[in-house]
Enzyme design. Sequence first.
Site, PDB file in Angstrom:
ATOM      1  CB  SER A 102      -7.932   4.087   3.013  1.00 24.25           C
ATOM      2  OG  SER A 102      -7.034   3.374   3.855  1.00 24.25           O
ATOM      3  CB  SER A 158      -8.271   1.047   5.822  1.00 23.71           C
ATOM      4  OG  SER A 158      -8.967   2.242   6.061  1.00 23.71           O
ATOM      5  CE  LYS A 217      -3.875   2.029   2.625  1.00 25.42           C
ATOM      6  NZ  LYS A 217      -4.746   1.863   3.817  1.00 25.42           N
TER       7      LYS A 217
END
Length: 502
Positions: A155, A179, A80
Site C-alpha cells: 500500500s 506494504s 506515509k
Amino acid sequence: MTELIRLSAAAQAESLTSGTTSSEELTRAHLDRITAVDGTLNSFLHVDEDGALAAARAADERRRAGEDVHPLTGVPIAVKDVVVTEGLPTTAGSKMLEGWVPPYDATLVTLLKQAGLPILGKTNMDEFAMGSSTETSAFGPTRNPWDTSRIPGGSGGGSAAAVAAFEAPLAIGTDTGGSIRQPGAVTGTVGVKPTYGSVSRYGLIAMASSLDQAGPVTRTVEDSALLHQLIGQYDPKDSTSLDGGFGDFVAEARRQDVKGLRVGVIEELEGEGFAPEVRARFTESLELLEQAGAEIIRLSCPNFEYALGAYYLIMPSEASSNLAKFDGMRYGLRVIPEGNATAEAVMKATRGEGFGAEVKRRILLGTYALSAGYYDAYYGSAQKVRTLVQRDFAAAYDKVDVLASPTAPTVAFRFGEKTDDPLAMYLNDIATIPANLAGVPGISLPSGLAEDGLPAGIQFLAPARGDDRLYRVGGALEALLEDRWGGPLLEKAPELAGGANR
C-alpha cells in the site's frame, strides 16, 4: 536535477556536518524536485513547504550552535499518510478522512521532529493500506518512476515512489503484509519491516493491529539502518512495544562481511508463480553471497503454503473491527441522507460513500469471518495456521541465520492489469505475508534489473529481535551488487522531467 538530491541520506548528512550545504538548501532542493515531477507521479497527498523549511532552518541553527545532534538532523523525510501528524492532513488515502487534521503526533513523528528531520509532506497510499498497487487511493494512483504506466506497489507506493524519484531521501512506510517491502522491490528501493513491536504503533491508523508495523523506506541499506535506529525506540504508549536488544544496525550495514553466515532459501517461495527474470536475479544474488563466504542452505517451510489464505482471514477480521469507528458520528466524513436521517441511516450513507470497493470487500469478508457460527471455522482456523507458520520459522532459524526469497513474484505490472481480479492482486504478497504473521523482521533490496529494464527485489527475513542480521546481509549484498551493476541501481532509473518517461 541537482546532484545534491541524488546523494544517499548518509551522504547528505555528511554534507550538513561538514558545512558544505545547509538543511534549508537541501530541503528546498527536494521541494523543487517535488514541484517538478509530482504532478506526474502523485507520490504526495500533501506537501508542507512552510513547515519543512522552518524545521530545516531550526536544524541549521542547532548545528551552528554546536548542539549534539542526530546524524540525520536536517535531512528531509516523507511520511506515509496513515501516520498521524499534528497540524497536517492525514487521510489514510480515503474520502472517509478527507481534510482531517489530527490534534497530535504519532510517536515516530515525535521522534523525527525531536531529531530535527524536516517533514516534506504526506505520501499517497492504498485506501486504509488495503492494496498492493496504490490504485485504491481515493485521491488517484501513484505512478512508478521507472515506468509511469506501471504501479509502484502498495500500500505504500507513495513513499517508495518519492524515494525512487529523488523527491525525498528518506520516507516512512507501514507494512501489514508487505506494504514496505513489495513497493521497494518494484521501485528499486530498500524497504524494512522491523520486528513487530520494535517501532511504536501509537498514532498509526490501524488496519490489522496484530500485523501492522512502521519502518524505513530508503535508497540504501545504510540509510535504512540510520532511520531504523532513530525510530526503533520503546514507547509506553504502545502496549506491544519492545524494549532494547536489537543491536547496532548502522555498524552491521557497514560491515559488508557475510563469511560464515547461513542463508536459508525457502523452497516454497522461489518456484511456480515467480517470473523467470525475478528468479534469475535472485539466483545471481545468492551466488554472490556464496562467493563472499556465506553458506546457502535450501530448506522447506511447508506451512507457508497456507499463509496467504490465513492472512486474508485474519487481516480483514481485524480491519473490520478497526474501521468500525469510521461511522460519520465523531470525526471525518458525514453524509446526511434525505428523509428520516436516523443515526443508522447516517452511518450507512457515510460508510457507503466514504469507503472504496476494496475496503468494503475486506470489511464484508472480515465481518463474515467473525460472525456467529463461522468464527471457529474461519478466523479460529486461520489463527491455528498462523501458529504453524511461526513454528516453521522457529524450525528454520535452528538451521540458518536468515531466510531469503524474491520479494515479489513479478516486476511492476501495468495499471488496471489486476484490478478486476482480487486474488491475482493478493498473490503479490505471497512472499512477504509470512513475516507479518510471525512478527519477524524483513528487508527488501534491489537484486538487479529484470524484464523491460525494471527492478526486481530480494528479501531477507531474520528471527524476532534479529533485525541487525538483515543489515549485515543487506549491506554486504548491496556492495556486491554495486560491483556487478557498475553503480547504485537507482542511478539507472529513467530521468523524469515532469512528464511520463515511457
